[in-house]
Design a protein around this motif. Structure first.
Motif, PDB file in Angstrom:
ATOM      1  N   ARG A  71       0.845  -1.192   0.000  1.00 49.42           N
ATOM      2  CA  ARG A  71       0.000   0.000   0.000  1.00 49.42           C
ATOM      3  C   ARG A  71       0.876   1.236   0.000  1.00 49.42           C
ATOM      4  NH1 ARG A  71      -2.071   3.080   4.356  1.00 49.42           N
ATOM      5  NH2 ARG A  71      -4.044   4.067   3.872  1.00 49.42           N
ATOM      6  N   LYS A  72       0.532   2.189  -0.839  1.00 47.23           N
ATOM      7  CA  LYS A  72       1.257   3.452  -0.895  1.00 47.23           C
ATOM      8  C   LYS A  72       0.846   4.300   0.289  1.00 47.23           C
ATOM      9  CE  LYS A  72       2.999   6.074  -4.526  1.00 47.23           C
ATOM     10  NZ  LYS A  72       2.871   6.585  -5.865  1.00 47.23           N
ATOM     11  N   GLY A  73       1.843   4.881   0.958  1.00 48.06           N
ATOM     12  CA  GLY A  73       1.581   5.705   2.125  1.00 48.06           C
ATOM     13  C   GLY A  73       1.028   7.069   1.756  1.00 48.06           C
ATOM     14  N   PRO A  74       0.541   7.789   2.746  1.00 51.83           N
ATOM     15  CA  PRO A  74      -0.060   9.099   2.488  1.00 51.83           C
ATOM     16  C   PRO A  74       0.931  10.134   1.972  1.00 51.83           C
ATOM     17  CG  PRO A  74       0.029   8.646   4.840  1.00 51.83           C
ATOM     18  CD  PRO A  74       0.472   7.405   4.135  1.00 51.83           C
ATOM     19  N   ASP A  75       2.239   9.931   2.207  1.00 58.75           N
ATOM     20  CA  ASP A  75       3.223  10.894   1.719  1.00 58.75           C
ATOM     21  C   ASP A  75       3.624  10.630   0.266  1.00 58.75           C
ATOM     22  OD1 ASP A  75       4.856   8.701   1.874  1.00 58.75           O
ATOM     23  OD2 ASP A  75       6.186   9.519   3.392  1.00 58.75           O
ATOM     24  N   GLU A  76       3.049   9.602  -0.346  1.00 56.90           N
ATOM     25  CA  GLU A  76       3.238   9.252  -1.762  1.00 56.90           C
ATOM     26  C   GLU A  76       4.628   8.733  -2.109  1.00 56.90           C
ATOM     27  OE1 GLU A  76       0.708   9.235  -4.104  1.00 56.90           O
ATOM     28  OE2 GLU A  76      -0.568   9.709  -2.405  1.00 56.90           O
TER      29      GLU A  76
END
Length: 92
Positions: A71-76
């Motif tokens: 999963r890609k984190g919120p900071d991209e």
């Protein structure tokens, strides 16, 4: 040519669309698959989890024995491993 991973084939056959993924620890997740493709034996798919807009990526392992989801984190810029896929089902 060696056989394609059966879990990856199932995801590919059900996409695009929602799939229920069961991880090796028993966790069940619904993914909306937007893209799924094979590059010879290597598999890659992208989509989002139900109720989560962060991008997830599903890939075959280096030895093609497992299919992994991250999963890609919120900071991209960061990715985190969610787990190894044990089973895939259609969403009815």
């Amino acid at each position: 040519m060696a056989d394609l991973n059966p879990v990856a084939k199932r995801i590919h056959n059900l996409s695009p669309g929602p799939v229920k993924i069961i991880l090796h620890d028993g966790t069940q997740i619904i993914f909306q698959i937007s893209k799924a493709e094979f590059f010879q034996q290597e598999f890659q798919a992208e989509g989002t989890r139900e109720n989560d807009q962060n991008l997830s990526r599903i890939v075959s392992s280096e030895d093609n024995e497992s299919v992994l989801v991250g999963r890609k984190g919120p900071d991209e810029d960061t990715w985190s491993m969610i787990g190894r896929i044990q089973e895939v089902d259609s969403v009815e």
